[in-house]
Design a protein around this motif. Structure first.
Motif, PDB file in Angstrom:
ATOM      1  N   GLN A 225       0.879  -1.187  -0.009  1.00 28.46           N
ATOM      2  CA  GLN A 225      -0.093  -0.052   0.006  1.00 28.46           C
ATOM      3  C   GLN A 225       0.919   1.144   0.069  1.00 28.46           C
ATOM      4  O   GLN A 225       1.933   1.370   0.589  1.00 28.46           O
ATOM      5  CB  GLN A 225      -0.602   0.054   1.080  1.00 28.46           C
ATOM      6  N   VAL A 226       0.654   2.377  -0.749  1.00 31.11           N
ATOM      7  CA  VAL A 226       1.283   3.501  -0.858  1.00 31.11           C
ATOM      8  C   VAL A 226       0.525   4.669  -0.095  1.00 31.11           C
ATOM      9  O   VAL A 226      -0.659   4.684  -0.432  1.00 31.11           O
ATOM     10  CB  VAL A 226       1.518   3.989  -2.435  1.00 31.11           C
ATOM     11  N   TRP A 227       1.446   5.607   0.626  1.00 33.38           N
ATOM     12  CA  TRP A 227       0.655   6.261   1.665  1.00 33.38           C
ATOM     13  C   TRP A 227       1.488   7.658   1.642  1.00 33.38           C
ATOM     14  O   TRP A 227       2.527   7.615   1.184  1.00 33.38           O
ATOM     15  CB  TRP A 227       0.807   5.987   3.119  1.00 33.38           C
ATOM     16  N   GLY A 240      -3.037   4.055  -2.514  1.00 33.11           N
ATOM     17  CA  GLY A 240      -3.287   3.000  -3.446  1.00 33.11           C
ATOM     18  C   GLY A 240      -2.679   1.694  -3.070  1.00 33.11           C
ATOM     19  O   GLY A 240      -1.625   1.863  -2.363  1.00 33.11           O
ATOM     20  N   CYS A 241      -3.336   0.897  -3.468  1.00 33.22           N
ATOM     21  CA  CYS A 241      -2.619  -0.693  -3.143  1.00 33.22           C
ATOM     22  C   CYS A 241      -2.024  -1.183  -4.459  1.00 33.22           C
ATOM     23  O   CYS A 241      -2.272  -0.561  -5.788  1.00 33.22           O
ATOM     24  CB  CYS A 241      -3.928  -1.897  -3.017  1.00 33.22           C
ATOM     25  N   GLY A 278      -7.720   3.397  -1.048  1.00 38.37           N
ATOM     26  CA  GLY A 278      -7.487   4.782  -1.091  1.00 38.37           C
ATOM     27  C   GLY A 278      -7.838   5.433  -2.382  1.00 38.37           C
ATOM     28  O   GLY A 278      -8.885   5.024  -2.995  1.00 38.37           O
ATOM     29  N   LEU A 279      -7.104   6.338  -3.113  1.00 36.90           N
ATOM     30  CA  LEU A 279      -7.466   7.138  -3.985  1.00 36.90           C
ATOM     31  C   LEU A 279      -7.248   6.595  -5.371  1.00 36.90           C
ATOM     32  O   LEU A 279      -8.024   7.092  -6.274  1.00 36.90           O
ATOM     33  CB  LEU A 279      -6.673   8.362  -3.853  1.00 36.90           C
ATOM     34  N   ALA A 299      -5.690  15.591  -4.907  1.00 38.49           N
ATOM     35  CA  ALA A 299      -6.193  14.667  -5.961  1.00 38.49           C
ATOM     36  C   ALA A 299      -4.922  13.909  -6.522  1.00 38.49           C
ATOM     37  O   ALA A 299      -3.945  14.117  -6.271  1.00 38.49           O
ATOM     38  CB  ALA A 299      -6.988  15.186  -6.982  1.00 38.49           C
ATOM     39  N   VAL A 300      -5.339  12.605  -7.050  1.00 37.31           N
ATOM     40  CA  VAL A 300      -4.428  11.692  -7.853  1.00 37.31           C
ATOM     41  C   VAL A 300      -4.743  11.708  -9.248  1.00 37.31           C
ATOM     42  O   VAL A 300      -6.030  12.011  -9.476  1.00 37.31           O
ATOM     43  CB  VAL A 300      -4.404  10.255  -7.347  1.00 37.31           C
TER      44      VAL A 300
END
Length: 554
Positions: A225-227, A240-241, A278-279, A299-300
């Motif tokens: 997972q990215v944070w 995102g995963c 997440g996003l 936002a992404v």
């Protein structure tokens, strides 16, 4: 916003500060740099004095054909006809920031000249009702008011100052909910993050030290997972995963800290039913694409949709405020292109492309080389992961947007990919001086070329001026090589030591994941065990250092 590589000086910002043309962010950046750089404080004082003296000189207009001559000289090159942002960028380019700064200073000086006409000419009329005077009255030379030089200060919001070490620390066993925090090593101050599903395995600090991006494992699912963690207020953003995949762990910050660019190898859609990814919405299984998180808007945006793209590096910012990003495409013969955030200037234009080069990582010094992968790649049929299958070797050389790299030299001086051998994957990174370089976690699929060499469980570090890396470049890390896995490597800003996070797989069933953080001398010597920021933690790392603003604006 202008950014710098370590060791460079903000000549452009200094010049612009003389005329009050800095934005609030640029003024803050310059102030932070001046706090630690006596050279630039002296330069600012000298520029200010020079401007004061020149302001009293007689104004002489430039030649009428000056603009045409300059334009003709520029357009006579091989990139004539291309817009400036699409012209080639050679890392071996001659010249320096000082040269650019001199030109900028000249423009500042010319723009600051009095508007009086040359001697003997009439003063231009301000309006039809105010006739021109044909006699010029002498006037005393008056020094322009000069703003006092502000006292340099460091950004008070920065959690890590330049040179300070920070690292992630996770506690909690199988009976507890894990706790994750980002720790300042010197003081033990901590910023708590949201509860992760697994330990952290990658991190990158934004240039303004207000954000730290990181990657955590998702249990034993084989996914990550990215944070993003906002260090000023503890806000955590789930970005995102991602499927666990080689080459997909680079976290790249733009020089102004607005954009975080990262890679998302898609996870199965059913995973999102049990985990808040997440996003970023999951793409087709087996696809890999590049995304960007805008810290200003929250936002992404999806940067690529080719399904085979990996974030390689960020070059810098252009004059329009865009960010130039290098994106690599996995293929039997991989290639790299240059893209622009937030959107291309010419959407229909063909991208700048480099064939045969994968995942280049630029030297932190302008004009230096890049380290990158060469070889043939293939995609695993089971999970779609890309890896090198033939001749996978890291090389050092320049970027050439007009063809394949032709001047690369092997990063390892004593390794050969004869017979199709090479690395399947691995990681590399630069020291701040652009000479120190490291490689770790490389899975060698060729015939061994020495006693346990090269080793996937080793860290190799050395200098290009000493011939690159070799078997003797292995760092002495006090850990069991049979059960260890290198999580991350980060150089001290002075290049004397490396901070290495090492995972230990010797824990029993049900025991928490364990990793130690070591400060390891580059040239040999006793390693120091770091960590322990919150309780005796089972996991310490990855680590990052606070750095001066980095990047190159062209």
């Amino acid at each position: 916003m202008t950014t710098l590589r370590p060791g460079e000086h903000p000549d452009e910002l200094i010049s612009a500060s003389l005329t009050g043309d800095l934005s609030e962010a640029e003024q803050s950046q310059l102030t932070r740099h001046l706090a630690d750089c006596a050279h630039c404080r002296d330069t600012l004082a000298a520029f200010d004095e020079e401007r004061r003296l020149i302001s009293g000189m007689r104004h002489v207009p430039p030649p009428r054909d000056l603009g045409a001559r300059v334009r003709a000289g520029i357009e006579s090159g091989r990139a004539a006809g291309l817009p400036w942002w699409r012209r080639p960028m050679f890392l071996g380019i001659a010249g320096s920031v000082a040269t650019v700064a001199a030109a900028v200073l000249a423009i500042v000086i010319l723009n600051s000249q009095p508007s009086d006409p040359p001697v003997g000419q009439a003063t231009p009329t301000a309006s039809a009702s105010e006739p021109a005077s044909t006699t010029a009255e002498p006037s005393a030379s008056v020094d322009p008011s000069v703003e006092p030089i502000p006292t340099p200060t460091v950004n008070p919001q920065a959690f890590l100052r330049p040179g300070e070490l920070g690292y992630f620390s996770m506690v909690g066993d199988s009976m507890e909910t894990p706790r994750l925090a980002f720790i300042k090593n010197d003081t033990g101050e901590a910023v708590e993050a949201d509860t992760p599903a697994g330990p952290p395995i990658g991190a990158a600090l934004s240039p303004d030290a207000e954000w730290v991006a990181y990657i955590t494992e998702i249990g034993e699912s084989g996914a990550n997972q990215v944070w993003g963690l906002h260090l000023t207020d503890g806000e955590t953003v789930r970005l995102g995963c991602a499927n666990l995949s080689p080459f997909a762990d680079r976290l790249l910050w733009s020089g102004n800290s607005q954009f975080l660019v990262f890679t998302i190898p898609a996870v199965p859609a059913e995973m999102t039913e049990t985990i808040d990814c997440g996003l970023v919405a999951p793409g087709p299984t087996g696809s890999t694409d590049v995304w960007a998180f805008d810290t200003h808007s929250g936002a992404v945006m999806q940067v690529t949709d080719s399904g085979d793209a990996f974030a390689a590096d960020i070059i810098g910012q252009d004059l329009e405020g865009g960010t130039s990003v290098l994106v690599s495409h996995a293929a039997e013969s991989p290639w790299t292109e240059q893209l622009r955030l937030p959107e291309p200037l010419e959407p229909d234009a063909e991208p700048l492309r480099i064939d045969g080069m994968f995942l280049p990582l630029m030297s932190p010094i302008p004009g230096g080389p890049a380290v990158y992968w060469t070889g043939s790649m293939s995609q695993a049929s089971q999970d779609g992961r890309w890896q090198f299958t033939t001749g996978g070797m890291p090389e050092v050389g320049s970027l050439n947007y007009f063809g394949a790299p032709d001047d690369g030299t092997p990063l390892f001086a004593d390794l050969s990919a004869n017979g199709g051998g090479g690395f399947q994957d691995g990681h590399f990174g630069w020291g701040a001086d652009g000479d120190l370089i490291t490689f770790w976690g490389g899975l060698w699929i060729g015939a061994p070329q020495g006693d346990d060499y090269p080793s996937e469980k080793a860290v190799y570090a050395g200098r290009l001026t000493d011939g690159g890396l070799m078997s003797g470049s292995r760092l002495d890390i006090p850990t069991d090589g049979q059960t260890a896995q290198i999580i991350s490597v980060e150089f001290e800003p002075d290049g004397v030591r490396a901070v290495v996070s090492v995972r230990d797989f010797s824990a029993g069933v049900g025991d928490p994941a364990s990793a130690n953080l070591y400060l390891v001398p580059i040239g040999g010597g006793e390693a120091i065990l770091l960590g322990g920021g919150i309780d005796p933690p089972p996991w310490d790392g990855p680590a990052v250092y606070g750095q001066p603003p980095t990047g190159f604006p062209f």
